[in-house]
Design a protein around this motif. Sequence first.
Motif, short mmCIF file in Angstrom:
data_model
loop_
_atom_site.label_atom_id
_atom_site.label_comp_id
_atom_site.label_asym_id
_atom_site.label_seq_id
_atom_site.Cartn_x
_atom_site.Cartn_y
_atom_site.Cartn_z
N UNK A 66 25.08 30.44 -36.75
CA UNK A 66 23.87 30.61 -35.96
C UNK A 66 23.90 29.92 -34.61
N UNK A 67 24.85 29.01 -34.38
CA UNK A 67 24.96 28.31 -33.09
C UNK A 67 26.01 28.99 -32.23
N UNK A 68 27.25 28.46 -32.25
CA UNK A 68 28.30 29.11 -31.45
C UNK A 68 28.60 30.53 -31.94
N UNK A 69 28.40 30.79 -33.23
CA UNK A 69 28.61 32.14 -33.75
C UNK A 69 27.60 33.14 -33.23
N UNK A 70 26.50 32.65 -32.68
CA UNK A 70 25.53 33.51 -32.02
C UNK A 70 25.83 33.62 -30.53
N UNK A 71 26.02 32.48 -29.87
CA UNK A 71 26.10 32.48 -28.41
C UNK A 71 27.39 33.10 -27.87
N UNK A 121 31.45 29.88 -22.67
CA UNK A 121 31.81 28.46 -22.57
C UNK A 121 31.27 27.64 -23.74
N UNK A 122 30.28 28.17 -24.46
CA UNK A 122 29.76 27.44 -25.62
C UNK A 122 30.82 27.31 -26.72
N UNK A 123 31.89 28.04 -26.58
CA UNK A 123 33.06 27.90 -27.47
C UNK A 123 33.52 26.45 -27.51
N UNK A 124 33.42 25.78 -26.38
CA UNK A 124 33.90 24.40 -26.27
C UNK A 124 33.03 23.41 -27.05
N UNK A 138 26.68 21.18 -26.03
CA UNK A 138 25.72 21.81 -26.94
C UNK A 138 24.65 22.58 -26.19
N UNK A 139 24.25 22.11 -25.01
CA UNK A 139 23.19 22.75 -24.23
C UNK A 139 23.49 24.20 -23.90
N UNK A 140 24.76 24.61 -23.94
CA UNK A 140 25.11 25.99 -23.61
C UNK A 140 24.61 26.99 -24.65
N UNK A 141 24.46 26.53 -25.89
CA UNK A 141 24.00 27.45 -26.95
C UNK A 141 22.55 27.87 -26.70
N UNK A 142 21.59 26.94 -26.57
CA UNK A 142 20.22 27.40 -26.27
C UNK A 142 20.10 28.02 -24.88
N UNK A 143 20.97 27.62 -23.94
CA UNK A 143 20.95 28.23 -22.62
C UNK A 143 21.31 29.71 -22.71
#
Length: 166
Positions: free
Chosen positions: A79-84, A121-124, A132-137
Amino acid sequence: LFLQFGATICLGLFTAAVVAQLRFLGVHSAGPWIALFGGFLTVFNGVGAGLITWTMIHPAVAQSPPVLLGFYYLSYALGGPGFSIPMGLLMAGVSVSAAFMRLLPKWIVVLGLVLAVAGELSWFHLISPGVLFLIPLTRFPGFIWLIAVGFALPRTRASSLAAAAA
């Protein structure tokens, strides 16, 4: 959980409709297929995360801390990086295709590309919690982008040709 699961199904329907519309409007590049892959992967990961979270509320699972923790991390990963990350592919596929054919206003294309980069970039986050901020961004402004695309994408070939000529 219930509403998130339902919204994920709507994202799958949106993905299929947008890709079909891009193809109808004459986009014959790889962009729509990249968008389709990204959108459906986002849906599958979201459904997986939701069902794992649902599994976690059952007493037999909740009473086993090691199992519960394992399910928690798996649900977060999906639900986090697997979503973004796949959501970024959806946004990039639509934005690049629409940019070349001038099917969307420039601000929607630029927003989509910026959010797509954030998603990729949320891969990182998997190796550095500082990003972490890249996921909600990616996630929350991404919903605004989805709505904008839904309203702005031309419905007919004639209106897409007129928009390209302007």
